[in-house]
Write a protein that holds these residues in place. Structure first.
Motif, mmCIF file in Angstrom:
data_model
loop_
_atom_site.group_PDB
_atom_site.id
_atom_site.type_symbol
_atom_site.label_atom_id
_atom_site.label_comp_id
_atom_site.label_asym_id
_atom_site.label_seq_id
_atom_site.Cartn_x
_atom_site.Cartn_y
_atom_site.Cartn_z
ATOM 1 N N GLU A 12 0.831 -1.209 0.000
ATOM 2 C CA GLU A 12 0.000 0.000 0.000
ATOM 3 C C GLU A 12 0.865 1.259 0.000
ATOM 4 O OE1 GLU A 12 -2.877 -0.040 3.192
ATOM 5 O OE2 GLU A 12 -3.535 -2.063 2.662
ATOM 6 N N ILE A 13 1.913 1.257 0.818
ATOM 7 C CA ILE A 13 2.805 2.417 0.884
ATOM 8 C C ILE A 13 3.496 2.637 -0.460
ATOM 9 C CG2 ILE A 13 4.941 3.295 1.925
ATOM 10 C CD1 ILE A 13 3.980 1.914 4.556
ATOM 11 N N ARG A 18 4.127 5.649 -5.573
ATOM 12 C CA ARG A 18 4.088 5.658 -7.046
ATOM 13 C C ARG A 18 3.020 6.620 -7.562
ATOM 14 N NH1 ARG A 18 5.163 -0.626 -7.647
ATOM 15 N NH2 ARG A 18 7.414 -0.522 -7.818
ATOM 16 N N GLU A 19 1.872 6.635 -6.919
ATOM 17 C CA GLU A 19 0.800 7.554 -7.323
ATOM 18 C C GLU A 19 1.243 8.996 -7.158
ATOM 19 O OE1 GLU A 19 -2.923 9.073 -8.554
ATOM 20 O OE2 GLU A 19 -1.957 7.151 -8.884
ATOM 21 N N LYS A 23 2.141 12.113 -10.356
ATOM 22 C CA LYS A 23 1.355 13.347 -10.504
ATOM 23 C C LYS A 23 2.270 14.559 -10.675
ATOM 24 C CE LYS A 23 -2.807 11.805 -8.242
ATOM 25 N NZ LYS A 23 -3.857 12.110 -7.285
ATOM 26 N N ILE A 24 3.016 14.536 -11.762
ATOM 27 C CA ILE A 24 3.940 15.632 -12.012
ATOM 28 C C ILE A 24 3.679 16.309 -13.357
ATOM 29 C CG2 ILE A 24 5.762 14.731 -10.537
ATOM 30 C CD1 ILE A 24 7.072 13.560 -13.041
ATOM 31 N N TRP A 25 2.590 15.985 -13.988
ATOM 32 C CA TRP A 25 2.263 16.535 -15.308
ATOM 33 C C TRP A 25 1.429 17.797 -15.186
ATOM 34 C CZ3 TRP A 25 3.974 14.509 -19.962
ATOM 35 C CH2 TRP A 25 4.699 13.321 -19.855
ATOM 36 N N SER A 26 1.627 18.703 -16.141
ATOM 37 C CA SER A 26 0.870 19.959 -16.188
ATOM 38 C C SER A 26 0.216 20.122 -17.550
ATOM 39 C CB SER A 26 1.799 21.152 -15.949
ATOM 40 O OG SER A 26 2.347 21.107 -14.666
ATOM 41 N N VAL A 27 -0.879 20.854 -17.571
ATOM 42 C CA VAL A 27 -1.543 21.264 -18.808
ATOM 43 C C VAL A 27 -1.289 22.755 -18.958
ATOM 44 C CG1 VAL A 27 -3.734 21.482 -20.049
ATOM 45 C CG2 VAL A 27 -3.354 19.529 -18.520
ATOM 46 N N TYR A 28 -0.812 23.151 -20.128
ATOM 47 C CA TYR A 28 -0.549 24.571 -20.367
ATOM 48 C C TYR A 28 -1.268 25.033 -21.631
ATOM 49 C CZ TYR A 28 2.932 22.846 -23.698
ATOM 50 O OH TYR A 28 3.554 22.213 -24.740
ATOM 51 N N MET A 29 -1.433 26.340 -21.710
ATOM 52 C CA MET A 29 -2.123 26.942 -22.845
ATOM 53 C C MET A 29 -1.229 28.054 -23.391
ATOM 54 S SD MET A 29 -5.740 28.955 -22.536
ATOM 55 C CE MET A 29 -6.673 29.517 -23.914
ATOM 56 N N LEU A 30 -1.013 28.027 -24.690
ATOM 57 C CA LEU A 30 -0.274 29.094 -25.349
ATOM 58 C C LEU A 30 -1.255 29.842 -26.245
ATOM 59 C CD1 LEU A 30 2.960 27.171 -26.441
ATOM 60 C CD2 LEU A 30 2.624 28.583 -24.428
ATOM 61 N N ILE A 31 -1.286 31.136 -26.111
ATOM 62 C CA ILE A 31 -2.166 31.967 -26.942
ATOM 63 C C ILE A 31 -1.275 32.874 -27.779
ATOM 64 C CG2 ILE A 31 -4.054 33.632 -26.988
ATOM 65 C CD1 ILE A 31 -4.664 32.708 -24.070
#
Length: 111
Positions: A12-13, A18-19, A23-31
């Motif tokens: 479990e630990i 691992r979870e 969780k190191i991803w990002s969503v970005y937006m370029l305009i």
């Protein structure tokens, strides 16, 4: 019996670690206000990814001039798994598919 309990706890630990690490991803937006285009991307390292775009290392934005064009960068989400980040980015592409008044969304295959 005690060994089984300890092994379950260890498993479990490890799963929780691992979870958290995933969780190191990002969503970005370029305009691009000059070309009137919007791009949604996913990355573990957004500044590095934007440098790749600026150096014409990505197909989708080769026609952008990061020195001349007026480009705005926004981080929309951070701390996501790769799958969640990809789902969110494609969701934004679909949501903005009709564009924002006068802007076109660049659709990509993405992750």
């Amino acid at each position: 019996m005690a060994d089984d309990s300890i092994m379950r706890l260890v498993d479990e630990i490890i799963a929780e670690i691992r979870e958290a690490e995933s969780k190191i991803w990002s969503v970005y937006m370029l305009i691009n206000h000059t070309k009137k285009e919007i791009y949604f991307g996913v990355s573990k390292d957004v500044p590095d990814r934007i440098d790749q775009h600026a150096d014409n290392q990505t197909k989708a934005l080769k026609h952008w001039d990061f020195e001349q064009d007026n480009i705005e960068v926004k981080i929309i989400h951070a701390g996501l798994t790769r799958a969640d980040a990809s789902t969110k980015a494609h969701g934004y592409e679909a949501q903005y598919a009709k564009g924002i008044k006068g802007y076109k969304v660049i659709q990509t295959a993405g992750i």
